[in-house]
Design a protein around this motif. Sequence first.
Motif, short mmCIF file in Angstrom:
data_model
loop_
_atom_site.label_atom_id
_atom_site.label_comp_id
_atom_site.label_asym_id
_atom_site.label_seq_id
_atom_site.Cartn_x
_atom_site.Cartn_y
_atom_site.Cartn_z
N PHE A 54 1.20 -1.02 0.02
CA PHE A 54 -0.19 -0.12 0.42
C PHE A 54 0.89 1.27 0.17
O PHE A 54 1.15 1.01 0.94
CB PHE A 54 -0.57 0.32 1.60
CG PHE A 54 -1.50 -1.43 1.19
CD1 PHE A 54 -3.71 -0.68 1.01
CD2 PHE A 54 -1.82 -2.06 1.67
CE1 PHE A 54 -4.46 -1.38 0.54
CE2 PHE A 54 -3.06 -3.41 1.64
CZ PHE A 54 -4.01 -3.06 0.89
N SER A 55 1.11 2.20 -1.01
CA SER A 55 1.27 3.54 -0.83
C SER A 55 0.41 4.53 -0.17
O SER A 55 0.09 4.75 -2.04
CB SER A 55 2.05 2.98 -2.79
OG SER A 55 2.74 4.95 -1.91
N CYS A 64 6.23 12.79 -1.99
CA CYS A 64 5.27 11.32 -3.39
C CYS A 64 5.72 11.14 -4.34
O CYS A 64 5.44 9.91 -4.82
CB CYS A 64 3.97 11.66 -2.59
SG CYS A 64 2.91 12.15 -0.67
N LYS A 65 5.95 12.20 -5.41
CA LYS A 65 6.03 12.06 -6.30
C LYS A 65 6.88 11.58 -6.49
O LYS A 65 7.66 10.50 -7.50
CB LYS A 65 6.81 13.29 -7.17
CG LYS A 65 4.71 15.04 -7.16
CD LYS A 65 5.87 15.49 -7.57
CE LYS A 65 4.72 16.77 -6.90
NZ LYS A 65 4.83 18.19 -8.05
N SER A 66 8.55 11.57 -5.51
CA SER A 66 9.86 10.95 -5.70
C SER A 66 9.70 9.27 -5.54
O SER A 66 9.95 8.17 -6.36
CB SER A 66 10.49 11.34 -4.73
OG SER A 66 11.46 10.63 -4.80
N THR A 67 8.25 8.97 -4.68
CA THR A 67 8.19 8.03 -4.00
C THR A 67 7.46 6.96 -5.30
O THR A 67 7.59 5.63 -5.87
CB THR A 67 7.52 7.19 -3.23
OG1 THR A 67 8.42 8.43 -1.94
CG2 THR A 67 6.15 6.42 -2.45
N LYS A 100 1.75 10.95 -14.59
CA LYS A 100 3.43 11.78 -14.47
C LYS A 100 3.93 11.37 -13.60
O LYS A 100 5.10 11.50 -14.27
CB LYS A 100 2.72 13.19 -13.85
CG LYS A 100 3.69 14.44 -14.24
CD LYS A 100 3.56 15.41 -13.85
CE LYS A 100 5.11 16.57 -13.73
NZ LYS A 100 3.70 17.76 -13.53
N HIS A 101 4.24 10.72 -13.12
CA HIS A 101 5.12 10.14 -12.29
C HIS A 101 5.79 8.50 -12.01
O HIS A 101 6.52 8.35 -11.08
CB HIS A 101 4.71 10.78 -10.44
CG HIS A 101 4.47 12.26 -10.46
ND1 HIS A 101 5.58 13.35 -10.58
CD2 HIS A 101 3.37 13.40 -10.06
CE1 HIS A 101 5.68 14.45 -10.26
NE2 HIS A 101 3.86 14.70 -10.37
N GLU A 149 10.86 8.39 1.53
CA GLU A 149 10.87 7.94 0.61
C GLU A 149 12.46 7.52 -0.19
O GLU A 149 12.81 7.27 -1.29
CB GLU A 149 10.89 9.10 -0.65
CG GLU A 149 11.62 10.61 -1.08
CD GLU A 149 11.93 11.95 0.09
OE1 GLU A 149 12.78 12.23 -0.34
OE2 GLU A 149 10.97 11.26 1.15
N ARG A 150 13.15 8.38 0.71
CA ARG A 150 14.93 7.83 -0.04
C ARG A 150 15.43 5.87 0.52
O ARG A 150 15.71 6.12 0.57
CB ARG A 150 15.71 8.45 0.85
CG ARG A 150 15.62 10.11 0.84
CD ARG A 150 16.99 11.10 1.66
NE ARG A 150 15.95 10.58 3.10
CZ ARG A 150 16.75 11.77 4.24
NH1 ARG A 150 17.67 12.31 3.89
NH2 ARG A 150 15.82 11.78 4.48
#
Length: 162
Positions: A54-55, A64-67, A100-101, A149-150
């Motif tokens: 689940f994200s 969130c964009k990076s994830t 987009k991401h 996210e890292r």
Amino acid sequence: MKLPLIIVSTLLLFFAVPANAQTPAREIPNFTFFTVDGNPFASSQIPKGRPSVFSFFDVTCTHCKSTMKTLGDRYPDLRKASVYLVTLDGRKEALDFVKKHGPQLLNKPNVTILIDLNKEFLPKFQPQQYPSVYVYNKYRRLELYEKDERKIPHIFEKIKSL
């Protein structure tokens, strides 16, 4: 003299006691979210015998964009799991965000974008922040929770081990 002592005591208590951090859900809770097509999707529909990811994301969240990008780029590592991308945002906004991401996640048989119209995710899954990624094993028990996210690459290692 008593009033200043009460004020000082209250301030000390306020700053000395840390806020209770939410504990991520140890098992997949019962829920009903909605697909981008508007169909209800209940926790009972999660396939048995495979891990679930689940994200939880927000379309305005930079992290969130990076994830989402990492999840999309590493899609091959997600194939053995059921993946649920959950948001409180609207259907159009959520779909545009994933397009987009994380376009590699679209139209995959194991990936579902879910809209939390009833605001169930927060009280039931208890995320600590956006983004929040949960990896549950085939028994619906939490194996890994990640909010940085890292550190998202850790989820791929965990999925491989399940």
